[in-house]
Design a protein around this motif. Structure first.
Motif, PDB file in Angstrom:
ATOM      1  N   ASP A 131       6.375 -51.449 -18.599  1.00  0.00           N
ATOM      2  CA  ASP A 131       6.077 -50.194 -18.680  1.00  0.00           C
ATOM      3  C   ASP A 131       7.278 -49.328 -17.745  1.00  0.00           C
ATOM      4  O   ASP A 131       7.658 -48.148 -18.172  1.00  0.00           O
ATOM      5  N   ASN A 132       7.758 -49.907 -16.558  1.00  0.00           N
ATOM      6  CA  ASN A 132       8.993 -49.335 -15.856  1.00  0.00           C
ATOM      7  C   ASN A 132      10.168 -49.663 -16.381  1.00  0.00           C
ATOM      8  O   ASN A 132      11.198 -49.521 -15.458  1.00  0.00           O
ATOM      9  N   GLN A 133      10.431 -50.542 -17.576  1.00  0.00           N
ATOM     10  CA  GLN A 133      11.486 -51.132 -17.814  1.00  0.00           C
ATOM     11  C   GLN A 133      12.558 -50.289 -18.488  1.00  0.00           C
ATOM     12  O   GLN A 133      12.018 -49.550 -19.445  1.00  0.00           O
ATOM     13  N   THR A 134      13.820 -50.183 -18.092  1.00  0.00           N
ATOM     14  CA  THR A 134      14.604 -49.122 -18.780  1.00  0.00           C
ATOM     15  C   THR A 134      14.889 -49.809 -20.135  1.00  0.00           C
ATOM     16  O   THR A 134      15.365 -51.091 -20.171  1.00  0.00           O
ATOM     17  N   VAL A 135      15.019 -48.898 -21.399  1.00  0.00           N
ATOM     18  CA  VAL A 135      15.180 -49.683 -22.360  1.00  0.00           C
ATOM     19  C   VAL A 135      16.469 -48.811 -23.075  1.00  0.00           C
ATOM     20  O   VAL A 135      16.614 -47.706 -22.850  1.00  0.00           O
ATOM     21  N   PRO A 136      17.140 -49.407 -24.258  1.00  0.00           N
ATOM     22  CA  PRO A 136      18.213 -48.626 -24.836  1.00  0.00           C
ATOM     23  C   PRO A 136      17.770 -47.572 -25.607  1.00  0.00           C
ATOM     24  O   PRO A 136      16.489 -47.450 -26.004  1.00  0.00           O
ATOM     25  N   LEU A 137      18.324 -46.423 -25.892  1.00  0.00           N
ATOM     26  CA  LEU A 137      18.045 -45.223 -26.269  1.00  0.00           C
ATOM     27  C   LEU A 137      17.529 -45.598 -27.843  1.00  0.00           C
ATOM     28  O   LEU A 137      16.469 -44.870 -28.021  1.00  0.00           O
ATOM     29  N   LEU A 138      18.341 -46.323 -28.459  1.00  0.00           N
ATOM     30  CA  LEU A 138      17.724 -46.633 -30.085  1.00  0.00           C
ATOM     31  C   LEU A 138      16.488 -47.102 -29.732  1.00  0.00           C
ATOM     32  O   LEU A 138      15.431 -46.933 -30.673  1.00  0.00           O
ATOM     33  N   THR A 139      16.340 -48.018 -28.891  1.00  0.00           N
ATOM     34  CA  THR A 139      14.944 -48.757 -28.979  1.00  0.00           C
ATOM     35  C   THR A 139      13.746 -47.786 -28.485  1.00  0.00           C
ATOM     36  O   THR A 139      12.812 -47.928 -28.912  1.00  0.00           O
ATOM     37  N   TYR A 140      14.298 -47.113 -27.503  1.00  0.00           N
ATOM     38  CA  TYR A 140      13.145 -45.930 -27.303  1.00  0.00           C
ATOM     39  C   TYR A 140      12.572 -45.173 -28.142  1.00  0.00           C
ATOM     40  O   TYR A 140      11.591 -44.792 -28.503  1.00  0.00           O
ATOM     41  N   LEU A 141      13.728 -44.579 -29.036  1.00  0.00           N
ATOM     42  CA  LEU A 141      13.399 -43.744 -30.129  1.00  0.00           C
ATOM     43  C   LEU A 141      12.533 -44.409 -31.154  1.00  0.00           C
ATOM     44  O   LEU A 141      11.601 -43.833 -31.670  1.00  0.00           O
ATOM     45  N   LEU A 142      12.774 -45.807 -31.313  1.00  0.00           N
ATOM     46  CA  LEU A 142      12.058 -46.394 -32.516  1.00  0.00           C
ATOM     47  C   LEU A 142      10.471 -46.470 -31.921  1.00  0.00           C
ATOM     48  O   LEU A 142       9.607 -46.471 -32.605  1.00  0.00           O
ATOM     49  N   LYS A 144       8.978 -44.993 -29.887  1.00  0.00           N
ATOM     50  CA  LYS A 144       7.966 -43.631 -29.718  1.00  0.00           C
ATOM     51  C   LYS A 144       7.503 -43.219 -30.932  1.00  0.00           C
ATOM     52  O   LYS A 144       6.282 -42.750 -30.904  1.00  0.00           O
ATOM     53  N   GLY A 145       8.081 -43.643 -31.957  1.00  0.00           N
ATOM     54  CA  GLY A 145       7.431 -43.426 -33.330  1.00  0.00           C
ATOM     55  C   GLY A 145       7.448 -42.169 -33.697  1.00  0.00           C
ATOM     56  O   GLY A 145       6.660 -41.662 -34.939  1.00  0.00           O
ATOM     57  N   GLU A 146       8.093 -41.139 -33.117  1.00  0.00           N
ATOM     58  CA  GLU A 146       8.188 -39.782 -33.532  1.00  0.00           C
ATOM     59  C   GLU A 146       8.899 -39.329 -34.798  1.00  0.00           C
ATOM     60  O   GLU A 146       8.997 -38.237 -35.290  1.00  0.00           O
ATOM     61  N   LEU A 147       9.946 -40.144 -34.640  1.00  0.00           N
ATOM     62  CA  LEU A 147      10.957 -40.158 -36.026  1.00  0.00           C
ATOM     63  C   LEU A 147      11.201 -41.412 -36.808  1.00  0.00           C
ATOM     64  O   LEU A 147      10.818 -42.362 -36.404  1.00  0.00           O
ATOM     65  N   THR A 148      11.495 -41.138 -38.045  1.00  0.00           N
ATOM     66  CA  THR A 148      11.662 -42.071 -39.014  1.00  0.00           C
ATOM     67  C   THR A 148      12.927 -42.999 -38.875  1.00  0.00           C
ATOM     68  O   THR A 148      13.869 -42.253 -38.116  1.00  0.00           O
ATOM     69  N   PRO A 149      12.940 -44.150 -39.189  1.00  0.00           N
ATOM     70  CA  PRO A 149      14.336 -44.704 -38.881  1.00  0.00           C
ATOM     71  C   PRO A 149      15.474 -44.018 -39.409  1.00  0.00           C
ATOM     72  O   PRO A 149      16.661 -44.026 -38.990  1.00  0.00           O
ATOM     73  N   GLU A 151      15.781 -40.695 -39.984  1.00  0.00           N
ATOM     74  CA  GLU A 151      16.205 -39.572 -38.990  1.00  0.00           C
ATOM     75  C   GLU A 151      16.776 -39.880 -37.747  1.00  0.00           C
ATOM     76  O   GLU A 151      17.794 -39.240 -37.152  1.00  0.00           O
ATOM     77  N   ILE A 152      16.367 -41.233 -37.230  1.00  0.00           N
ATOM     78  CA  ILE A 152      16.947 -41.750 -35.993  1.00  0.00           C
ATOM     79  C   ILE A 152      18.527 -41.914 -36.486  1.00  0.00           C
ATOM     80  O   ILE A 152      19.259 -41.863 -35.555  1.00  0.00           O
ATOM     81  N   ASN A 153      18.554 -42.550 -37.647  1.00  0.00           N
ATOM     82  CA  ASN A 153      20.032 -42.921 -37.960  1.00  0.00           C
ATOM     83  C   ASN A 153      20.698 -41.405 -38.135  1.00  0.00           C
ATOM     84  O   ASN A 153      22.069 -41.524 -37.414  1.00  0.00           O
ATOM     85  N   MET A 154      20.404 -40.659 -38.452  1.00  0.00           N
ATOM     86  CA  MET A 154      21.127 -39.388 -38.670  1.00  0.00           C
ATOM     87  C   MET A 154      21.315 -38.691 -37.238  1.00  0.00           C
ATOM     88  O   MET A 154      22.415 -38.413 -37.124  1.00  0.00           O
ATOM     89  N   ASN A 155      20.430 -39.106 -36.262  1.00  0.00           N
ATOM     90  CA  ASN A 155      20.878 -38.449 -35.150  1.00  0.00           C
ATOM     91  C   ASN A 155      21.931 -39.226 -34.533  1.00  0.00           C
ATOM     92  O   ASN A 155      22.671 -38.828 -33.560  1.00  0.00           O
ATOM     93  N   SER A 156      21.685 -40.532 -34.628  1.00  0.00           N
ATOM     94  CA  SER A 156      22.663 -41.568 -33.864  1.00  0.00           C
ATOM     95  C   SER A 156      24.173 -41.484 -34.402  1.00  0.00           C
ATOM     96  O   SER A 156      24.759 -41.256 -33.693  1.00  0.00           O
ATOM     97  N   ILE A 157      24.288 -41.093 -35.842  1.00  0.00           N
ATOM     98  CA  ILE A 157      25.499 -40.854 -36.156  1.00  0.00           C
ATOM     99  C   ILE A 157      25.915 -39.325 -35.608  1.00  0.00           C
ATOM    100  O   ILE A 157      27.282 -39.359 -35.342  1.00  0.00           O
TER     101      ILE A 157
END
Length: 216
Positions: A131-142, A144-149, A151-157
């Protein structure tokens, strides 16, 4: 933070290796752009871009070049004669822009899909992040499940495109200002030396203590 430390180490080792007899780096602006590309790519996609590999990964170089080209071509489409016509018919620049965007999106989507598969495998094997572990941004976004892969790709680009020039230019001027203010430069140097760990790396804790560096 380990990934960013590795990027910085590779960048410094590379710049040291290309210094001339007068200790000058031939094209510091270019070198900082390469460092920023690797750093921002690590942040946005949770992978090493590979520009410091020998030789650099061909697919990575193609992806980075396509992303840079798309940004330059977008600027070209906003001015000149093509800015008047590309919305109505396919101009040469617009065709190149679409090709560059298609290339960058396809290759970055592959990175996102690989991360989705990695997280799915972890879940199937009963492995999970603390629960307290720091995770990379891409991992965090995936996770969370609030964006589709997609949509995450578009934001990452978007983060990747926006982050490279801004980061490298800001660093270039910061170094220029420090070079013109040797007393401040020495204060920053002494502060960093007093805080880094025995193996010469920063961590999130000692980075928070860099009061002079923050002011700079």
């Amino acid at each position: 933070m380990d990934n960013f430390t590795a990027v910085t180490r590779d960048a410094i080792e590379h710049m040291v290796s290309i210094r001339g007899a007068d200790m000058d780096i031939p094209d510091l602006s270019k070198e900082l752009a390469q460092w920023a590309t690797e750093s921002v790519g690590t942040m946005a996609f949770d992978v090493r871009v590979g520009l410091y590999d020998d030789p650099p990964d061909k697919d990575t170089v193609k992806f980075v070049q396509a992303t840079v080209d798309a940004l330059a071509l977008q600027g070209k489409l906003s001015r000149g004669w093509e800015s008047l016509f590309w919305k109505f018919f396919t101009t040469p620049t617009y065709r190149k822009f679409c090709e560059a965007r298609d290339t960058s999106y396809a290759m970055s989507q592959k990175i996102v899909d690989n991360k989705v598969a990695e997280l799915k495998k972890m879940a199937e094997e009963g492995r999970a992040f603390d629960d307290n572990q720091t995770v990379p941004l891409l991992t965090y976004l995936l996770m969370k499940g609030e964006l589709t892969p997609e949509e995450i790709n578009m934001n990452s680009i978007g983060m990747f495109r926006a982050g490279v020039d801004t980061t490298s230019n800001a660093m270039l001027w910061l170094l220029y200002d420090l070079a013109n203010n040797p007393k401040v430069q020495e204060r920053v140097y002494e502060e960093v030396l007093s805080l880094i760990s025995p193996h010469g790396d920063f961590n999130s804790e000692n980075l928070q203590s860099c009061s002079t560096l923050k002011l700079v």
